[in-house]
Design a protein around this motif. Structure first.
Motif, PDB file in Angstrom:
ATOM      1  N   ALA A   1      32.885  33.114  42.128  1.00 11.04           N
ATOM      2  CA  ALA A   1      33.119  34.071  43.210  1.00 11.04           C
ATOM      3  C   ALA A   1      33.754  35.365  42.717  1.00 11.04           C
ATOM      4  O   ALA A   1      33.453  36.450  43.230  1.00 11.04           O
ATOM      5  N   ILE A   2      34.641  35.282  41.719  1.00  6.68           N
ATOM      6  CA  ILE A   2      35.382  36.477  41.302  1.00  6.68           C
ATOM      7  C   ILE A   2      35.081  36.897  39.869  1.00  6.68           C
ATOM      8  O   ILE A   2      35.541  37.949  39.429  1.00  6.68           O
ATOM      9  N   GLY A   3      34.329  36.081  39.136  1.00  5.15           N
ATOM     10  CA  GLY A   3      34.126  36.338  37.718  1.00  5.15           C
ATOM     11  C   GLY A   3      33.524  37.689  37.408  1.00  5.15           C
ATOM     12  O   GLY A   3      34.021  38.427  36.540  1.00  5.15           O
ATOM     13  N   ALA A   4      32.456  38.043  38.116  1.00  4.12           N
ATOM     14  CA  ALA A   4      31.784  39.313  37.840  1.00  4.12           C
ATOM     15  C   ALA A   4      32.675  40.499  38.196  1.00  4.12           C
ATOM     16  O   ALA A   4      32.708  41.506  37.479  1.00  4.12           O
ATOM     17  N   ARG A   5      33.408  40.394  39.302  1.00  2.00           N
ATOM     18  CA  ARG A   5      34.240  41.508  39.757  1.00  2.00           C
ATOM     19  C   ARG A   5      35.342  41.837  38.757  1.00  2.00           C
ATOM     20  O   ARG A   5      35.696  43.006  38.552  1.00  2.00           O
ATOM     21  N   PHE A   6      35.903  40.813  38.120  1.00  6.01           N
ATOM     22  CA  PHE A   6      37.044  41.030  37.233  1.00  6.01           C
ATOM     23  C   PHE A   6      36.714  40.787  35.772  1.00  6.01           C
ATOM     24  O   PHE A   6      37.620  40.741  34.940  1.00  6.01           O
ATOM     25  N   GLY A   7      35.448  40.667  35.441  1.00  6.43           N
ATOM     26  CA  GLY A   7      35.049  40.499  34.052  1.00  6.43           C
ATOM     27  C   GLY A   7      35.651  39.277  33.396  1.00  6.43           C
ATOM     28  O   GLY A   7      36.058  39.321  32.226  1.00  6.43           O
ATOM     29  N   LEU A   8      35.736  38.179  34.135  1.00 12.38           N
ATOM     30  CA  LEU A   8      36.368  36.973  33.598  1.00 12.38           C
ATOM     31  C   LEU A   8      35.520  36.352  32.495  1.00 12.38           C
ATOM     32  O   LEU A   8      34.293  36.363  32.545  1.00 12.38           O
ATOM     33  N   ARG A   9      36.220  35.776  31.505  1.00 12.09           N
ATOM     34  CA  ARG A   9      35.569  34.976  30.471  1.00 12.09           C
ATOM     35  C   ARG A   9      36.276  33.630  30.412  1.00 12.09           C
ATOM     36  O   ARG A   9      37.510  33.556  30.454  1.00 12.09           O
TER      37      ARG A   9
ATOM     38  N   PRO B   1      41.052  24.801  32.869  1.00 16.18           N
ATOM     39  CA  PRO B   1      40.317  26.064  32.701  1.00 16.18           C
ATOM     40  C   PRO B   1      41.243  27.205  32.283  1.00 16.18           C
ATOM     41  O   PRO B   1      42.276  27.440  32.919  1.00 16.18           O
ATOM     42  N   LEU B   2      40.860  27.879  31.212  1.00 13.50           N
ATOM     43  CA  LEU B   2      41.620  29.024  30.702  1.00 13.50           C
ATOM     44  C   LEU B   2      40.713  30.243  30.732  1.00 13.50           C
ATOM     45  O   LEU B   2      39.701  30.287  30.038  1.00 13.50           O
ATOM     46  N   TRP B   3      41.093  31.224  31.580  1.00 15.21           N
ATOM     47  CA  TRP B   3      40.281  32.427  31.751  1.00 15.21           C
ATOM     48  C   TRP B   3      41.047  33.641  31.219  1.00 15.21           C
ATOM     49  O   TRP B   3      42.270  33.641  31.153  1.00 15.21           O
ATOM     50  N   ILE B   4      40.277  34.692  30.917  1.00 12.76           N
ATOM     51  CA  ILE B   4      40.892  35.950  30.504  1.00 12.76           C
ATOM     52  C   ILE B   4      40.150  37.091  31.182  1.00 12.76           C
ATOM     53  O   ILE B   4      38.937  37.014  31.417  1.00 12.76           O
ATOM     54  N   SER B   5      40.907  38.134  31.527  1.00 14.47           N
ATOM     55  CA  SER B   5      40.333  39.284  32.233  1.00 14.47           C
ATOM     56  C   SER B   5      40.894  40.575  31.651  1.00 14.47           C
ATOM     57  O   SER B   5      42.051  40.616  31.226  1.00 14.47           O
ATOM     58  N   PRO B   6      40.104  41.651  31.665  1.00 17.96           N
ATOM     59  CA  PRO B   6      40.627  42.950  31.211  1.00 17.96           C
ATOM     60  C   PRO B   6      41.514  43.629  32.257  1.00 17.96           C
ATOM     61  O   PRO B   6      42.156  44.634  31.962  1.00 17.96           O
ATOM     62  N   LYS B   7      41.562  43.093  33.463  1.00 18.92           N
ATOM     63  CA  LYS B   7      42.317  43.722  34.543  1.00 18.92           C
ATOM     64  C   LYS B   7      43.809  43.443  34.419  1.00 18.92           C
ATOM     65  O   LYS B   7      44.243  42.490  33.778  1.00 18.92           O
ATOM     66  N   ARG B   8      44.600  44.287  35.104  1.00 21.33           N
ATOM     67  CA  ARG B   8      46.046  44.122  35.122  1.00 21.33           C
ATOM     68  C   ARG B   8      46.436  43.017  36.103  1.00 21.33           C
ATOM     69  O   ARG B   8      45.706  42.689  37.046  1.00 21.33           O
TER      70      ARG B   8
END
Length: 317
Positions: A12-20, A112-119
């Protein structure tokens, strides 16, 4: 929805926040669940907290610096506490370098361990809103949801009472369609119900004799609305010729009451349907009257007060 898995949230949010997704892929079925029986509900999302763990633990720069400041034993104990609470996911902000012990622990515990470029604050604000909405109580009601004079109006009634015909007439008069047949309602605040249209029914209106109509193509893009707060229910009821006369007060105030939707009392107005009655005009008048009453103007009470004042002026017998 009362259950949301890590996979569903990531999609749901991966594309919006560039999640990996870096580790813990086998934990994709970990879920955030709403349990109303609990005395204290765990926070759904927040910065790293090992005392009152969040379901989604956000790890920002300060949290990583805190871990780096601990000695080896304290750090090991803290990392163990983080994963022992079985969070739905860990989310690292600003594409920071992830310590190897966090990555290894996530893989070992299937977290699950995610990372995002967002603040962090951007992720926190949006996730709080998104999770509250996705996990909110929902229901589907039979009827047509319209925007009439800027408020959400649900038109209900038995099959054949003319709900779709009324909606079509309201469309020609400049009002807008939200959903036909099965609008979905979500409780987004204690007294706010948001109505939307299922994707399969979007822009469509079914009218007997005409079949399915595409409102957007027929009336233009401004004739449809993606969502609207439910503020009023207009119930169409066939008028029976042999029915007893209305109660005198009902003739003054109209057949008004409330219908409970998701534990919220929604005002309801009943409009009798009979040959020759212009239901569209009556529906518009009902909405206008409701808007006036919501501002404190009640014409029925004004009439009653005038009558009482006039009676007091009459001389005693």
């Amino acid at each position: 929805m009362d259950r949301l898995t890590a996979r569903q949230l990531f999609d749901a949010i991966g594309a919006r926040f560039g999640l990996r997704w870096l580790a813990g892929m086998r934990g994709e079925n970990r879920a955030i669940e709403i349990d109303t029986s609990m005395e204290r509900r765990p926070s759904m999302v927040g910065y790293l907290n090992v005392i009152y763990p969040n379901k989604v633990q956000i790890i920002g720069s300060e949290e990583l610096r805190y871990l780096d400041a601990l000695d080896s034993r304290q750090r090991w104990e803290t990392v163990q506490k983080i994963f022992s609470s079985q969070p739905t996911a860990l989310l690292v902000t600003k594409d920071q370098a992830i310590p190897s012990d966090l990555r290894e622990a996530a893989e070992e515990t299937h977290t699950p361990l995610w990372i995002s470029p967002k603040r962090g604050h951007e992720l926190l604000t949006y996730l709080q809103y998104q999770l509250a909405r996705m996990l909110a109580r929902q229901t589907t009601l039979h009827g047509v949801l319209m925007e009439v004079y800027s408020i959400g109006v649900l038109i209900t009634g038995e099959s054949g009472t003319g709900k779709s015909e009324l909606a079509l007439e309201l469309l020609t008069r400049g009002h807008r369609l939200v959903a036909d047949d099965a609008p979905e309602f979500t409780l987004i605040a204690p007294d706010v119900i948001d109505g939307t249209c299922p994707e399969m029914l979007r822009d469509l209106l079914e009218v007997r004799g005409l079949g399915v109509l595409n409102v957007r193509e027929m009336f233009g893009h401004t004739a449809v609305k993606p969502s609207k707060y439910l503020r009023l229910i207009v119930h169409l009821q066939p008028q029976k010729l042999d029915a007893p006369p209305n109660d005198p007060m009902t003739r003054l105030t109209g057949d008004v009451g409330y219908r409970e939707v998701l534990d919220v009392q929604v005002p309801q107005i009943v409009i009798p349907v009979a040959p020759g009655r212009n239901i569209a005009v009556l529906c518009e008048a009902a909405v206008r009257s409701h808007l006036l009453k919501s501002k404190g103007f009640d014409p029925a009470q004004t009439f009653i007060d005038r009558q009482a004042h006039q009676m007091r002026r009459l001389p005693p017998w």
